[in-house]
Design a protein around this motif. Sequence first.
Motif, short mmCIF file in Angstrom:
data_model
loop_
_atom_site.label_atom_id
_atom_site.label_comp_id
_atom_site.label_asym_id
_atom_site.label_seq_id
_atom_site.Cartn_x
_atom_site.Cartn_y
_atom_site.Cartn_z
N ILE A 46 41.24 38.10 49.97
CA ILE A 46 40.24 39.06 49.52
C ILE A 46 39.77 38.67 48.13
N ARG A 47 38.46 38.52 47.97
CA ARG A 47 37.87 38.23 46.68
C ARG A 47 37.03 39.45 46.24
N ILE A 48 37.25 39.88 45.02
CA ILE A 48 36.51 41.03 44.49
C ILE A 48 35.40 40.51 43.58
N TYR A 49 34.17 40.76 43.97
CA TYR A 49 33.02 40.30 43.18
C TYR A 49 33.11 40.86 41.76
N PRO A 50 32.89 40.05 40.70
CA PRO A 50 32.31 38.70 40.70
C PRO A 50 33.33 37.56 40.72
N VAL A 52 34.64 35.37 42.61
CA VAL A 52 34.41 34.84 43.95
C VAL A 52 35.24 33.59 44.23
N GLY A 53 35.46 32.78 43.20
CA GLY A 53 36.10 31.50 43.46
C GLY A 53 35.10 30.54 44.10
N ASP A 57 34.27 29.32 50.49
CA ASP A 57 35.39 29.98 51.17
C ASP A 57 34.97 31.29 51.82
N ILE A 58 33.86 31.86 51.36
CA ILE A 58 33.49 33.21 51.80
C ILE A 58 32.97 33.18 53.23
N PRO A 73 24.36 32.37 47.71
CA PRO A 73 25.34 31.30 47.45
C PRO A 73 26.33 31.04 48.59
N TYR A 74 26.39 31.95 49.56
CA TYR A 74 27.47 31.88 50.55
C TYR A 74 26.93 31.32 51.87
#
Length: 326
Positions: A46-50, A52-53, A57-58, A73-74
Amino acid sequence: MKTDITLKEHAPQGETSRGALLFYSQFDDPTEWADALQAAYPGLDIRIYPDVGNADDITYVLAWRPPEGFFAPYKNIKLVVNLGAGVDSLTGRADLPEVPICRLSDSGMMALMRSYVLFAVIRYARDMPDFEKAQRQSEWRYIHPTPLDRIRVGVLGLGALGSAAARSLADLTFDVRGWDLAPKQIDGVACFSDPGEWENFLGDVDILVNMMPLTTGTRGMLDKSVFDALKPGTKFVNASRGEVVNEDDLLAALRSGQVGAATLDVFVSEPLRSDHPFWKMENVYITPHLASITVPDAAARDVAANIRRVEQGEAPLHQVNPKAGF
């Protein structure tokens, strides 16, 4: 029945998804959502914006009203889940990938919406505004109750939330009529969709509840022509989107008494500006867009079930058509 089983299944221990989920919301607690998602899908990245890493990966996005350009971007997104019921913020976007878009089917959210609509309708059906006024004047005022089956309630919009609200009203023995753009069947509810019946539908209700989604076709649809078609004094409840209503026309109808009173949870511009005439009107009851909210614990199970379906090559549940807006 398959839907219920899918949403209740438990996640395998140690399960790992094939990609990361990006969470975006300016209004929800990301920690609460992360905990709920981890419980529903152990091992989910789980990535919490911002934060993102690596954008590559998203794979999944759970978002509420992301800004324009958010999705650009994704490049590996397989699924977008709308963090709420209304999907109007995901329509007409150039940055949105051609992937399945789903709304949440959250039992907690439905329960909250049913409770709000029931509250608003019962408040009018049982003459509570009159008793509230009498109390302010220290007056013992008796109003003989009207049997609920003699009170006609019209529900505009019979999607998941509108249908649930209509059924709940019918369960209380209200005389419920529903309107939708497509034919619907709901036990205990007389359903209409024929444009030729539109004015008769409007003119035959005592309380009108708006549950229509916001689309290009519904924006401003509740205007002077609609309010004029109502019986004088009809009560109005708006629990969907403010932009479905022409607020100037509603204001005029409230001032004239054509609309007897209104319960408004949503507005064209939010927060409602402090000098808006609605604030000072005795026949208007205002709440700050909280008729229903998404409940993370219940909704996370829905999100996890759809991620598993996509990873297994199956179509996700509760898909919406972003061009249609619902």
